[in-house]
Design a protein around this motif. Structure first.
Motif, PDB file in Angstrom:
ATOM      1  N   LYS A 105     -14.215  32.793 138.598  1.00 49.96           N
ATOM      2  CA  LYS A 105     -14.591  32.971 137.192  1.00 49.96           C
ATOM      3  C   LYS A 105     -14.060  31.836 136.316  1.00 49.96           C
ATOM      4  CE  LYS A 105     -16.548  37.023 137.834  1.00 49.96           C
ATOM      5  NZ  LYS A 105     -18.020  37.189 137.691  1.00 49.96           N
ATOM      6  N   THR A 106     -13.277  30.925 136.885  1.00 46.65           N
ATOM      7  CA  THR A 106     -12.698  29.855 136.087  1.00 46.65           C
ATOM      8  C   THR A 106     -13.733  28.784 135.756  1.00 46.65           C
ATOM      9  OG1 THR A 106     -12.017  28.569 138.022  1.00 46.65           O
ATOM     10  CG2 THR A 106     -10.435  30.197 137.147  1.00 46.65           C
ATOM     11  N   GLU A 107     -13.468  28.067 134.684  1.00 47.77           N
ATOM     12  CA  GLU A 107     -14.341  26.953 134.288  1.00 47.77           C
ATOM     13  C   GLU A 107     -14.354  25.880 135.366  1.00 47.77           C
ATOM     14  OE1 GLU A 107     -14.769  23.692 130.615  1.00 47.77           O
ATOM     15  OE2 GLU A 107     -12.996  24.993 130.773  1.00 47.77           O
ATOM     16  N   GLU A 108     -13.197  25.661 135.991  1.00 45.94           N
ATOM     17  CA  GLU A 108     -13.098  24.630 137.029  1.00 45.94           C
ATOM     18  C   GLU A 108     -14.025  24.937 138.207  1.00 45.94           C
ATOM     19  OE1 GLU A 108      -9.422  24.579 134.598  1.00 45.94           O
ATOM     20  OE2 GLU A 108     -10.581  26.165 135.581  1.00 45.94           O
ATOM     21  N   LEU A 133      -5.316  24.944 136.098  1.00 54.41           N
ATOM     22  CA  LEU A 133      -5.303  26.280 136.699  1.00 54.41           C
ATOM     23  C   LEU A 133      -3.954  26.971 136.505  1.00 54.41           C
ATOM     24  CD1 LEU A 133      -7.223  25.563 140.020  1.00 54.41           C
ATOM     25  CD2 LEU A 133      -8.019  26.999 138.127  1.00 54.41           C
ATOM     26  N   LYS A 162      -3.473  28.629 133.314  1.00 53.42           N
ATOM     27  CA  LYS A 162      -4.203  29.906 133.231  1.00 53.42           C
ATOM     28  C   LYS A 162      -3.457  31.031 133.957  1.00 53.42           C
ATOM     29  CE  LYS A 162      -8.930  28.048 132.844  1.00 53.42           C
ATOM     30  NZ  LYS A 162      -8.694  26.596 132.752  1.00 53.42           N
ATOM     31  N   SER A 220      -3.099  35.207 141.571  1.00 52.51           N
ATOM     32  CA  SER A 220      -4.365  35.046 140.878  1.00 52.51           C
ATOM     33  C   SER A 220      -4.454  36.076 139.773  1.00 52.51           C
ATOM     34  CB  SER A 220      -5.501  35.276 141.875  1.00 52.51           C
ATOM     35  OG  SER A 220      -6.503  34.370 141.749  1.00 52.51           O
ATOM     36  N   ILE A 250     -10.667  33.546 140.816  1.00 53.75           N
ATOM     37  CA  ILE A 250     -10.703  32.104 140.609  1.00 53.75           C
ATOM     38  C   ILE A 250     -12.137  31.600 140.477  1.00 53.75           C
ATOM     39  CG2 ILE A 250     -10.794  31.259 143.008  1.00 53.75           C
ATOM     40  CD1 ILE A 250      -8.323  29.428 142.018  1.00 53.75           C
TER      41      ILE A 250
END
Length: 370
Positions: free
Chosen positions: A158-161, A131, A134, A152, A156
């Motif tokens: 929208k993140t892959e995680e 993170l 990013k 941010s 957050i």
């Protein structure tokens, strides 16, 4: 021509906000959903995110101008709300929150954001490192797996995680509810009001999926949402039941977590429209329901955590006062003490938006096994 266009644009904006507020009041839906309906219906060309933030600001001002001008049409109230920030709360709410002793209710809208690393799927160091690469800035907060988001670069969610269930957005106060429960491997834990499943997930994270959680909620639709979240987050050893907390179908458990149906007044910093959907009579009804759920849970003679996402004493201290002999003191931190006029105020725990930046939460522990 430009003056005319500006006037027309303002009218369309007011029309959109008016429609959204009407949907919130009549259909009891969340502000973002109501806003999206009006945004699409009126085919607005504004930047959606910018306009939505303006809509939230209007809602914060709405209470002030609707009380100042009770005879005005909603469009006129919105027009006033767009011009100047005058944040207030409905009078019946201010009366109930007098114990907080706030001279500026705008402080209740103070909001921080936390993420919980889901160690059922990823280790903390790996998730946080990813993170931060990013552009997110994160600060560890109280627990090894909990981080406050201080910067941010984009949502957050929208993140892959987040999409993979490796991290979740969970308020720190909500996390504390589960840590007070102190779940252990191989315990049978009954969770009342479990959906959408954030606390269920954390119970299993803390026990490495070795507890057994019986999670019940009165809504079949919400239970289905929880089932999908449990799969996404790698949660095992759980049972989901559609049931009523006033008539518990399970008797043999080690601990009980009650996340009671409540006013959600504590979410005011995340959802300023909460009091557009709520009135004082509904708070009274919810309080009666909460009392019945606690009374039913007490029959099992087990430790009970009773919590609500509420700022109101009627949904917190006044519920557990009847069982004061069973209360276990939770904190020595005066910033977390409860409603001072209650005889149990030193033994319960509260989180306040204006002090902690969290949602407003009430937490108590009742040991009925004594």
């Amino acid at each position: 021509m430009k003056i005319h266009n500006d006037f027309s644009h303002m009218n369309r904006k007011i029309e959109a906000f008016s429609l959204a507020i009407d949907l919130i009041k009549k259909m009891k839906i969340q502000p973002e959903k109501a806003f999206d309906i009006s945004f699409r219906k009126l085919k607005l060309k504004d930047n959606r995110e910018t306009l939505y933030q303006e809509f939230l600001r209007v809602i914060k001002n709405y209470y002030y101008y609707s009380e100042l001008y009770p005879d005005k049409e909603i469009e006129e109230i919105i027009a006033y709300s767009l011009k100047e920030d005058k944040i207030a709360l409905p009078q019946w709410v201010k009366e109930r929150l007098s114990y907080i002793k706030l001279d500026d209710f705008s402080k209740l809208f103070h909001k921080k954001t936390w993420i919980r690393v889901n160690t059922l799927k990823v280790n903390v160091k790996e998730a946080i490192s990813s993170l931060m690469k990013k552009g997110f800035e994160l600060v560890r907060d109280d627990f090894d797996f909990l981080f406050q988001v201080t910067r941010s670069p984009f949502r957050i969610s929208k993140t892959e995680e987040f999409q993979k269930g490796e991290i979740v957005i969970q308020d720190k106060a909500s996390v504390y509810v589960v840590t007070v429960l102190d779940p252990k491997p191989y315990e049978r834990i009954l969770e009342v009001g479990s959906a959408p499943g954030m606390k269920t997930s954390l119970i299993q994270q803390l026990t490495n999926n070795k507890a057994y959680v019986i999670a019940l909620d009165i809504s079949e639709k919400r239970i289905q949402v929880q089932r999908e979240l449990m799969e996404k987050m790698g949660v095992e050893n759980y049972e989901l039941i559609v049931a009523d907390g006033e008539n518990l179908p399970i008797k043999e458990v080690d601990k009980i977590l009650i996340d009671a149906p409540c006013s959600n007044s504590g979410t005011i910093n995340a959802d300023p429209s909460v009091f557009l959907r709520l009135n004082k009579n509904e708070v009274i009804k919810l309080s009666r329901l909460q009392k019945e759920i606690v009374r039913e849970a007490s029959k099992l003679r087990k430790p009970v955590i009773y919590s609500t996402c509420s700022l109101f004493p009627e949904e917190g201290e006044k519920i557990v006062e009847e069982y004061s002999d069973y209360l276990i003191k939770l904190t020595d931190d005066p910033t977390h003490y409860g409603y001072m006029r209650s005889k149990v105020w030193l033994r319960v725990m509260r989180f306040y938006p204006h002090i902690h930046g969290t949602e407003g939460f009430f937490i108590s522990k009742l040991d009925f096994s004594k």
